[in-house]
Write a protein that holds these residues in place. Structure first.
Motif, mmCIF file in Angstrom:
data_model
loop_
_atom_site.group_PDB
_atom_site.id
_atom_site.type_symbol
_atom_site.label_atom_id
_atom_site.label_comp_id
_atom_site.label_asym_id
_atom_site.label_seq_id
_atom_site.Cartn_x
_atom_site.Cartn_y
_atom_site.Cartn_z
ATOM 1 N N GLY A 318 50.084 42.062 50.362
ATOM 2 C CA GLY A 318 49.396 43.174 50.355
ATOM 3 C C GLY A 318 47.968 43.316 50.283
ATOM 4 N N GLY A 319 47.208 42.224 49.738
ATOM 5 C CA GLY A 319 45.891 42.128 49.485
ATOM 6 C C GLY A 319 45.440 42.739 48.186
ATOM 7 N N LEU A 320 46.342 42.538 47.099
ATOM 8 C CA LEU A 320 46.111 43.369 45.682
ATOM 9 C C LEU A 320 45.555 41.948 44.854
ATOM 10 C CD1 LEU A 320 49.557 44.945 45.129
ATOM 11 C CD2 LEU A 320 47.454 45.953 45.978
ATOM 12 N N SER A 321 44.856 42.483 44.018
ATOM 13 C CA SER A 321 43.986 41.298 43.051
ATOM 14 C C SER A 321 43.926 41.963 41.604
ATOM 15 C CB SER A 321 42.642 41.163 43.391
ATOM 16 O OG SER A 321 41.901 40.373 42.693
ATOM 17 N N PRO A 322 45.057 41.669 40.723
ATOM 18 C CA PRO A 322 45.154 42.118 39.416
ATOM 19 C C PRO A 322 43.843 41.752 38.544
ATOM 20 C CG PRO A 322 47.104 40.854 40.208
ATOM 21 C CD PRO A 322 46.140 40.512 41.057
ATOM 22 N N SER A 323 43.668 42.739 37.782
ATOM 23 C CA SER A 323 42.528 42.482 36.626
ATOM 24 C C SER A 323 43.105 41.821 35.420
ATOM 25 C CB SER A 323 41.973 43.809 36.299
ATOM 26 O OG SER A 323 41.423 44.372 37.283
ATOM 27 N N SER A 429 36.617 41.604 30.781
ATOM 28 C CA SER A 429 36.310 40.153 30.551
ATOM 29 C C SER A 429 36.112 39.430 32.133
ATOM 30 C CB SER A 429 37.243 39.322 29.838
ATOM 31 O OG SER A 429 38.663 39.407 30.340
ATOM 32 N N GLY A 430 37.121 40.192 33.160
ATOM 33 C CA GLY A 430 36.918 39.557 34.261
ATOM 34 C C GLY A 430 37.956 38.665 34.752
#
Length: 555
Positions: A318-323, A429-430
């Motif tokens: 799904g092209g998601l990127s959790p933080s 914090s990234g």
């Protein structure tokens, strides 16, 4: 003590149009199902597609125990708390399956003062999504047998039909069946069986599709079996994909409801994490991200099953990127992982907490391996002692992880404000998110990578026929698929009684299944069943209507 269901019934719910308005949605953007739930329309989702996305927070947990962990409750409490501290937050969770509700697990709407409502509707038929998925799945099954009955133009080898039927209930008697008995008019006899709806590839497809066109394309790619020449036969070959899409048209639209504190929540889709990929729908998550600054979602069961699949399957496809990730634990569950029996959990035992933290530590290591910052949320119980909490904090401090004590069950969002502030700091914090393995890795190597890196097994083993099947799929063009491990949720191993942080065990892969439409391969390990059974005393025995017509025993 006030029960969850009494708290839910006392909720001061707002009209669903007001909840939609909080998200900037107009009346025409939703399809109301009564006054307290609605679906987001296809047109609204399409209009939102170009908006920037908010931050995605994953809530996961240590391995489940009979003591309880409270992952959904923490997801709801965190969402409420983020809104309390001035952040625009939306919650995304899965729908509940009838099988566990009438079996032993219970509902899936949170608990105490951190619940999503209407709880009773959510734990029963809700908006009918699961029934639509069941119908679409079984339409394809009927069209397979009908095609064979009327001459079998596609030359389907009836011994190699892999598409089983499904129903949304635990029923072990349906696992393996002989069908088509009774003569020529009833079709060709063959062996088959049922899985539970949450294990259906149609469920996985609905939860991983981007829009209706993608949904139909994925449904068409479903491989239902093979010809006499061992060539794959698809749902599109049978002409079933169009009708299946029609049955799923409304179910594909995410469901909007609210928390007890009148904050928005999307509840949509429901694949199990022990036998499927364990996440709510991609369209619900994407829609929430375009309407919110923060989206709090969960992945089923412990981080080894749910989080791994959320990150390696859903986020990849799904092209998601959790933080950030929030890892939920309770003192009681840690003590069980430390060797304490459930009957003895009421006694203080800080040493058992420390021993049980080995399970917590394993999950922390795994989540960090994805490049994600981790925060431990202690779901607080009244019986937790200062010494036990100190033992948890000491362990986490040694691993460089902060612990936030959350009392959302008893206090709602107000009891999770410290957790919310810690999550905001963690997000800032990234993250450097990456998956466990590349697409190009061979299928068996992907399975072994998960088993050794996530489950800490010495290796995975499988019969030569299983390895050969994976190689055939690679030659057919499916080698870039991620893999979905189906195994017990109670342990890193395939032995559900082996708690803590075992290592060096062997993961036996007894079967593999191709989900060509969903886009992943399922590896069935150990004794896990894709059609569960009911326990000796199912919850169904206690579920009834009282004299006022209200439901008793459901939760």
């Amino acid at each position: 003590m006030t029960s969850d269901i009494r708290i839910a019934r006392a909720a001061n719910k707002k009209p669903i149009t007001e909840i939609a308005a909080m998200l900037g949605l107009e009346v025409g953007d939703i399809l109301p199902y009564g006054h307290d739930k609605a679906k987001i329309t296809h047109d609204a989702m399409a209009r939102l597609s170009d908006r920037p996305a908010g931050r995605l927070i994953l809530v996961t947990a240590i391995n489940p125990t009979p003591a309880g962990e409270g992952k959904t409750t923490t997801t709801v409490g965190l969402g409420d708390a983020l809104n309390r501290i001035g952040k625009r937050a939306t919650i995304c969770i899965r729908e509940a399956s009838l099988g566990p509700n009438f079996g032993m697990k219970g509902g899936a709407a949170g608990g105490g003062y951190a619940q999503i409502v209407p709880m009773e509707d959510m734990n029963l038929h809700f908006t009918g999504d699961f029934h639509a998925i069941t119908s679409a799945h079984n339409l394809l099954a009927a069209m397979i047998d009908n095609h064979v009955h009327w001459g079998n133009e596609l030359q389907i080898d009836t011994r190699r039909i892999t598409w089983r039927r499904v129903m949304d209930m635990n029923d072990r008697a349906l696992r393996d069946l002989a069908q088509g008995l009774g003569g020529v008019s009833n079709g060709f006899p063959r062996q088959s069986g049922f899985d539970i709806t949450v294990a259906s590839e149609v469920m996985a497809i609905l939860c991983l599709s981007s829009d209706l066109a993608d949904l139909q394309d994925r449904l068409g790619r479903i491989v239902i079996g093979y010809t006499w020449e061992r060539q794959p036969v698809t749902a599109r070959d049978l002409g079933a994909d169009g009708a299946m899409t029609v049955l799923l048209k409304d179910a594909f639209q995410p469901n909007l409801v609210q928390t007890l504190e009148n904050n928005p929540a999307f509840v949509h889709g429901g694949p199990f994490a022990n036998i499927a990929h364990g996440c709510n729908s991609l369209v619900a998550t994407r829609t929430a991200l375009r309407l919110s600054d923060y989206v709090v979602t969960e992945a089923g069961f412990g981080a080894d099953l749910g989080a791994e699949k959320f990150l390696d399957i859903k986020c990849r496809l799904g092209g998601l990127s959790p933080s950030a990730t929030v890892l939920v634990a309770t003192i009681r569950a840690l003590k069980m992982n430390g060797g304490i029996a459930k009957a003895d959990l009421g006694s203080e035992d800080a040493k058992a907490v420390t021993r049980g933290c080995a399970n917590l530590g394993r999950h922390i290591e795994n989540l960090r391996g994805f490049g994600l910052p981790v925060l431990v949320a202690l779901n607080h119980f009244d019986g937790d002692t200062e010494a036990e909490i100190a033992a948890l904090k000491d362990y986490c401090a040694q691993h460089g992880v902060k612990v936030a004590i959350a009392r959302h069950w008893a206090e709602g969002g107000a009891g999770a404000e410290d957790l919310a502030r810690a999550v905001v700091d963690l997000v800032e914090s990234g993250a450097d998110f990456h998956t466990t393995y590349p697409d190009s890795m061979p299928l068996w190597q992907k399975i072994e990578t998960i088993c050794t890196r996530i489950y800490r097994a010495s290796h995975a083993e499988a019969a030569p026929s299983v390895r050969e099947q994976l190689e055939q799929w690679e030659r057919a063009g499916y080698g870039n698929f991620p893999v979905c491990i189906a195994k017990t949720q109670y342990s890193f191993s395939t032995d559900p009684t082996l708690r803590g942080a075992p290592e060096g065990h062997v993961i036996p892969v007894r079967e593999v299944r191709l989900n060509a439409g969903a886009g992943f391969v399922v590896a069935i390990c150990g004794e896990i069943m894709t059609m569960p059974g009911l326990p000796r005393r199912p919850a169904a025995e206690s579920i009834r209507l009282d004299s006022d017509g209200q439901i008793e025993g459901l939760f």
